[in-house]
Design a protein around this motif. Structure first.
Motif, PDB file in Angstrom:
ATOM      1  N   SER A 117       0.825  -1.207   0.000  1.00  0.00           N
ATOM      2  CA  SER A 117       0.000   0.000   0.000  1.00  0.00           C
ATOM      3  C   SER A 117       0.861   1.260   0.000  1.00  0.00           C
ATOM      4  N   ASN A 175       0.319   3.781   1.809  1.00  0.00           N
ATOM      5  CA  ASN A 175       0.513   4.222   3.197  1.00  0.00           C
ATOM      6  C   ASN A 175       1.709   3.526   3.843  1.00  0.00           C
ATOM      7  N   LEU A 176       1.851   2.234   3.533  1.00  0.00           N
ATOM      8  CA  LEU A 176       2.988   1.488   4.092  1.00  0.00           C
ATOM      9  C   LEU A 176       4.295   2.011   3.498  1.00  0.00           C
ATOM     10  N   LEU A 227       5.160   5.143   5.161  1.00  0.00           N
ATOM     11  CA  LEU A 227       5.694   4.882   6.505  1.00  0.00           C
ATOM     12  C   LEU A 227       7.162   4.464   6.430  1.00  0.00           C
ATOM     13  N   ARG A 240       9.158   7.443   5.929  1.00  0.00           N
ATOM     14  CA  ARG A 240       9.167   8.279   7.137  1.00  0.00           C
ATOM     15  C   ARG A 240      10.247   7.830   8.137  1.00  0.00           C
ATOM     16  N   VAL A 241      10.466   6.522   8.228  1.00  0.00           N
ATOM     17  CA  VAL A 241      11.431   6.037   9.222  1.00  0.00           C
ATOM     18  C   VAL A 241      12.885   6.128   8.740  1.00  0.00           C
ATOM     19  N   PHE A 299      15.708   2.160  12.599  1.00  0.00           N
ATOM     20  CA  PHE A 299      15.199   1.351  11.492  1.00  0.00           C
ATOM     21  C   PHE A 299      16.269   1.154  10.418  1.00  0.00           C
ATOM     22  N   GLN A 346       9.322  -3.381   3.039  1.00  0.00           N
ATOM     23  CA  GLN A 346       9.347  -4.147   4.283  1.00  0.00           C
ATOM     24  C   GLN A 346      10.756  -4.224   4.887  1.00  0.00           C
ATOM     25  N   LEU A 363      11.417  -1.243   6.863  1.00  0.00           N
ATOM     26  CA  LEU A 363      10.683  -1.172   8.131  1.00  0.00           C
ATOM     27  C   LEU A 363      11.240  -2.113   9.202  1.00  0.00           C
ATOM     28  N   CYS A 364      12.269  -2.871   8.846  1.00  0.00           N
ATOM     29  CA  CYS A 364      12.890  -3.750   9.853  1.00  0.00           C
ATOM     30  C   CYS A 364      13.713  -2.918  10.835  1.00  0.00           C
TER      31      CYS A 364
END
Lengths: 208, 120
Positions: B2, B4-5, B8, B11-12, B18, B50, B53-54
């Motif tokens: 998505s 949004n993901l 995100l 963002r990190v 992260f 992904q 995001l880890c």
């Protein structure tokens, strides 16, 4: 309205355990599993609040948990914790919006006096604002109930899955019993139903 | 994946907790865009979201390799490439921190009165 976690209990407990143990992939798995359902949950309960604010609140809640996994007790549900956290983030996000933005969001239904509404941010403490949001939840549950009455059982299942954040056409097609039809036809039928649900939601909101 | 993901995961990039932060520093040092970074890591661009995001790998040797292997196995990334990118990211991150401190020390030194310039 039910708010089941996107993960089953065992998977959620396992993810929670790994998040606390600082498994490096747990943060990605949590964000992937919960972000969209959390946005959908906020959309369901707070449909009149600007979508950008909902997305921000959901993202803030998830990031706060990823940065500090200990903030959620090991015996608590990640999903329940995130929903509550996102709700507070939503209140805070609404707080930080300008008076102009406040006019666009959901306080309209509970506060009609413009000058008073403009001062909501200053006048009301967080619990009071949360109570206002909860009043809206009740109103929105009423709207959804009205919409459900005009849908078939299969269409209600589709609505439920949409509220949970499901987006895949093949899932909706299976619920509607048309999973064996050509993909183009599935897309057409599903889109038509989504449009129908959208129109009915808007009408019910206007009537409420 | 998505939008949004994806947002995100971007963002990190500013958060050293992260892996996104290390990968951003690495990619910038090589002037790589996302497509090239994904190619370098041997994964589809969707997986990059992904991977970012880890949690950032721990610094010490054995822990670092265990964390990198975990991420690489989970998301189908080339382990040696990911290790190289993360290590470079860690070095660049440390340099940023150090140069930030050095700049602060320099400013503090400039604010100090010169030798003999003060009243006695």
């Amino acid at each position: 309205m039910s708010d089941p976690s996107p993960l089953d209990a065992d998977a959620e407990a396992d993810l929670h355990r790994r998040l606390s143990a600082l498994d490096p992939v747990a943060t990605a798995e949590l964000a992937t599993a919960f972000l969209e359902p959390l946005i959908a949950n906020l959309r369901c309960y707070h449909p009149k609040i600007d979508d950008a604010i909902r997305v921000q609140a959901a993202a803030d809640a998830i990031l706060a948990l990823l940065r500090n996994p200990a903030s959620c007790r090991q015996d608590a549900s990640l999903w329940d914790y995130l929903r509550m956290s996102a709700k507070w983030d939503l209140v805070n996000a609404v707080d930080s919006e300008t008076t102009h933005r406040l006019r666009l969001v959901s306080f309209d239904s509970v506060e009609h006096d413009v000058s008073r509404r403009n001062g909501l941010r200053e006048e009301l403490d967080a619990p009071t604002r949360l109570a206002l949001l909860e009043e809206l939840e009740i109103a929105d549950a009423t709207i959804l109930a009205a919409v459900r009455q005009r849908l078939t059982d299969a269409e209600c299942l589709v609505l439920d899955r949409m509220l949970e954040g499901e987006r895949r056409t093949e899932v909706f097609a299976a619920l509607l019993g048309i999973g064996d039809r050509p993909p183009a036809e599935q897309r057409m039928v599903v889109k038509r139903l989504k449009d129908k649900i959208d129109v009915r939601l808007r009408r019910s909101r206007e009537e409420s | 994946m998505s939008d949004n993901l994806r947002a995100l995961s971007v963002r990190v990039e500013s958060d050293p907790k992260f892996l996104a932060h290390l990968l951003r520093l690495y990619a910038d040092s090589e002037t790589m865009n996302d497509e090239r970074l994904a190619l370098e890591l041997g994964c589809p661009i969707e997986s990059l979201v992904q991977v970012r995001l880890c949690r950032a790998p721990r610094v010490s040797g054995a822990d670092f390799h265990a964390d990198i292997e975990r991420v690489a196995t989970r998301f189908g990334v080339r382990v040696e490439r990911l290790a190289e990118a993360a290590r470079r990211g860690q070095v660049l991150s440390n340099l940023q921190t150090t140069s930030g401190s050095a700049a602060a020390n320099l400013l503090a030194a400039r604010d100090r009165p010169e030798d003999g310039g003060g009243t006695t």
